[in-house]
Write an enzyme that holds these catalytic residues in place. Structure first.
Site, PDB file in Angstrom:
ATOM      1  N   GLY A 265      44.881  50.236  29.887  1.00  0.00           N
ATOM      2  CA  GLY A 265      43.863  50.724  30.838  1.00  0.00           C
ATOM      3  C   GLY A 265      43.160  49.603  31.652  1.00  0.00           C
ATOM      4  O   GLY A 265      43.857  48.317  31.718  1.00  0.00           O
ATOM      5  N   GLY A 266      41.935  49.779  32.456  1.00  0.00           N
ATOM      6  CA  GLY A 266      41.500  48.946  33.374  1.00  0.00           C
ATOM      7  C   GLY A 266      41.099  47.587  32.680  1.00  0.00           C
ATOM      8  O   GLY A 266      41.380  46.604  33.597  1.00  0.00           O
TER       9      GLY A 266
ATOM     10  N   SER B  78      24.636  48.326  30.107  1.00  0.00           N
ATOM     11  CA  SER B  78      24.380  47.655  31.435  1.00  0.00           C
ATOM     12  C   SER B  78      23.129  47.440  32.124  1.00  0.00           C
ATOM     13  O   SER B  78      22.396  46.535  32.288  1.00  0.00           O
ATOM     14  CB  SER B  78      25.458  47.922  32.599  1.00  0.00           C
ATOM     15  OG  SER B  78      26.810  47.251  31.980  1.00  0.00           O
TER      16      SER B  78
ATOM     17  N   ASN C 287      35.600  44.855  38.420  1.00  0.00           N
ATOM     18  CA  ASN C 287      34.360  45.476  37.734  1.00  0.00           C
ATOM     19  C   ASN C 287      33.027  45.167  38.278  1.00  0.00           C
ATOM     20  O   ASN C 287      32.207  45.439  37.849  1.00  0.00           O
ATOM     21  CB  ASN C 287      34.457  44.985  36.348  1.00  0.00           C
ATOM     22  CG  ASN C 287      34.222  43.562  35.959  1.00  0.00           C
ATOM     23  OD1 ASN C 287      34.079  42.760  36.630  1.00  0.00           O
ATOM     24  ND2 ASN C 287      33.290  43.237  34.989  1.00  0.00           N
TER      25      ASN C 287
ATOM     26  N   ARG D 229      50.387  53.969  24.561  1.00  0.00           N
ATOM     27  CA  ARG D 229      50.982  55.283  24.009  1.00  0.00           C
ATOM     28  C   ARG D 229      51.984  55.700  25.298  1.00  0.00           C
ATOM     29  O   ARG D 229      53.146  56.199  24.790  1.00  0.00           O
ATOM     30  CB  ARG D 229      49.864  56.450  24.000  1.00  0.00           C
ATOM     31  CG  ARG D 229      48.900  56.281  22.743  1.00  0.00           C
ATOM     32  CD  ARG D 229      47.778  57.458  22.672  1.00  0.00           C
ATOM     33  NE  ARG D 229      46.772  56.805  21.795  1.00  0.00           N
ATOM     34  CZ  ARG D 229      46.821  57.152  20.297  1.00  0.00           C
ATOM     35  NH1 ARG D 229      47.901  57.761  19.662  1.00  0.00           N
ATOM     36  NH2 ARG D 229      45.840  56.818  19.660  1.00  0.00           N
TER      37      ARG D 229
ATOM     38  N   GLY E  61      32.792  43.736  21.206  1.00  0.00           N
ATOM     39  CA  GLY E  61      32.834  43.285  22.511  1.00  0.00           C
ATOM     40  C   GLY E  61      31.508  42.823  23.127  1.00  0.00           C
ATOM     41  O   GLY E  61      31.367  42.650  24.497  1.00  0.00           O
TER      42      GLY E  61
ATOM     43  N   TYR F 196      31.815  47.601  22.541  1.00  0.00           N
ATOM     44  CA  TYR F 196      30.451  47.003  21.844  1.00  0.00           C
ATOM     45  C   TYR F 196      29.623  48.312  21.341  1.00  0.00           C
ATOM     46  O   TYR F 196      28.257  47.789  20.589  1.00  0.00           O
ATOM     47  CB  TYR F 196      29.753  46.166  22.987  1.00  0.00           C
ATOM     48  CG  TYR F 196      29.431  46.954  24.106  1.00  0.00           C
ATOM     49  CD1 TYR F 196      28.052  47.176  24.417  1.00  0.00           C
ATOM     50  CD2 TYR F 196      30.232  46.837  25.473  1.00  0.00           C
ATOM     51  CE1 TYR F 196      27.697  47.904  25.449  1.00  0.00           C
ATOM     52  CE2 TYR F 196      29.859  47.443  26.305  1.00  0.00           C
ATOM     53  CZ  TYR F 196      28.479  48.020  26.409  1.00  0.00           C
ATOM     54  OH  TYR F 196      28.103  48.574  27.871  1.00  0.00           O
TER      55      TYR F 196
ATOM     56  N   LYS G 271      53.008  53.011  31.366  1.00  0.00           N
ATOM     57  CA  LYS G 271      51.861  52.542  32.040  1.00  0.00           C
ATOM     58  C   LYS G 271      51.643  50.919  31.412  1.00  0.00           C
ATOM     59  O   LYS G 271      51.488  49.899  32.273  1.00  0.00           O
ATOM     60  CB  LYS G 271      50.510  52.992  31.331  1.00  0.00           C
ATOM     61  CG  LYS G 271      50.214  54.403  32.146  1.00  0.00           C
ATOM     62  CD  LYS G 271      48.793  54.799  31.441  1.00  0.00           C
ATOM     63  CE  LYS G 271      48.455  56.322  32.356  1.00  0.00           C
ATOM     64  NZ  LYS G 271      47.355  56.920  31.682  1.00  0.00           N
TER      65      LYS G 271
ATOM     66  N   LYS H 120      38.585  50.867  37.440  1.00  0.00           N
ATOM     67  CA  LYS H 120      38.645  49.460  37.869  1.00  0.00           C
ATOM     68  C   LYS H 120      39.866  49.179  38.572  1.00  0.00           C
ATOM     69  O   LYS H 120      39.791  48.310  39.674  1.00  0.00           O
ATOM     70  CB  LYS H 120      38.947  48.790  36.428  1.00  0.00           C
ATOM     71  CG  LYS H 120      37.604  48.621  35.774  1.00  0.00           C
ATOM     72  CD  LYS H 120      37.589  47.975  34.567  1.00  0.00           C
ATOM     73  CE  LYS H 120      36.402  47.794  33.474  1.00  0.00           C
ATOM     74  NZ  LYS H 120      36.391  46.592  32.802  1.00  0.00           N
TER      75      LYS H 120
END
Length: 264
Positions: free
Chosen positions: A128-129, A16, A86, A151, A233, A212, A155, A65
């Site tokens: 996840g986020g 970033s 984000n 997994r 990504g 990525y 969640k 996030k």
């Protein structure tokens, strides 16, 4: 001098700062963009710095996030629906707002590949986020169904509360799909594997990885070896970053070959 940050843990892999500082320089802006490895205890203080205008904006990556949300004044609709933030900015009235540019980033990245998701079956790995953003974007692109596996099944069931149309399967189970998205962080380290058996899925599927860096994870290598379309990504990362840049600076940054090469 305006100061911007990306926070996460881990954060070493993040490109970033490279991308945002490139656009900052291109547009002759008086600003800096850095990365900071954070812990849960740091979140409140970081938002206070935004409130005090010591920080002008923050990008948020794993694992914060969702965790960042209680520290914000309000959420945009996209962030509210996905319960995932984000990008953080402050309004003229001094309100600290959480937004989600991952949705548009993923949607634009898929459109860029010219792959149509209409009436396709999508399998999402991980809860996840970024997973809610991927799911929201998939529905916007008119998929016929979304299947989620994680997994820790509890969640996945939590995300099912946000999107009651999704189906959940046990980890390791691979139902019929047209597109599979790795929305986990497995693959950030080069020796990591998802430990899923893709040998019987056939060809002509679309393997997409939100990671990525590295640019080819073991997940993508496996997909390619089995004769499937693969995409990392990078474009999603660029498109979501461009949306954040526009929010902060009111400038639409140019996305060209030079930007793409910058991240290789």
């Amino acid at each position: 001098m305006n100061k911007y940050l990306v926070i996460g843990n881990p954060i070493e892999h993040s490109l970033s700062p490279l991308l945002h500082n490139y656009w900052i320089k291109k547009n002759n802006l008086k600003a800096t963009y850095d990365k900071k490895e954070a812990n849960s205890d740091d979140l409140k203080n970081l938002i206070e710095k935004v409130r005090e205008k010591n920080i002008s904006g923050i990008n948020v990556t794993v694992p914060f996030k969702k965790e960042i949300i209680p520290h914000l004044d309000r959420l945009t609709l996209d962030a509210e629906v996905t319960q995932s933030v984000n990008t953080i900015f402050s309004t003229n009235e001094g309100k600290i707002v959480g937004h989600n540019t991952d949705i548009g980033g993923f949607e634009n990245a898929i459109k860029d590949t010219k792959y149509s998701l209409k009436k396709k079956r999508a399998l999402v790995l991980g809860s996840g986020g970024v997973a809610p953003s991927i799911i929201f974007a998939l529905y916007k692109m008119k998929v016929s169904s979304v299947i989620l596996t994680n997994r820790t099944k509890s969640k996945a069931k939590h995300i099912q509360k946000l999107f009651n149309k999704i189906n959940i399967v046990d980890w390791g189970e691979l139902p019929e799909f047209d597109m599979i998205v790795n929305a986990t962080s497995v693959g950030l380290k080069k020796d990591e594997n998802l430990d899923l058996d893709f040998s019987k899925i056939g060809k002509n599927k679309f393997f997409y990885d939100v990671i990525y860096n590295p640019k080819e994870t073991n997940f993508l290598k496996k997909g390619k070896d089995l004769g499937n379309k693969t995409e990392n990504g990078k474009k999603m990362f660029i498109f979501q970053a461009a949306e954040a840049f526009k929010i902060w600076h009111d400038i639409q940054p140019e996305i060209n070959e030079e930007v793409s090469t910058l991240l290789d």
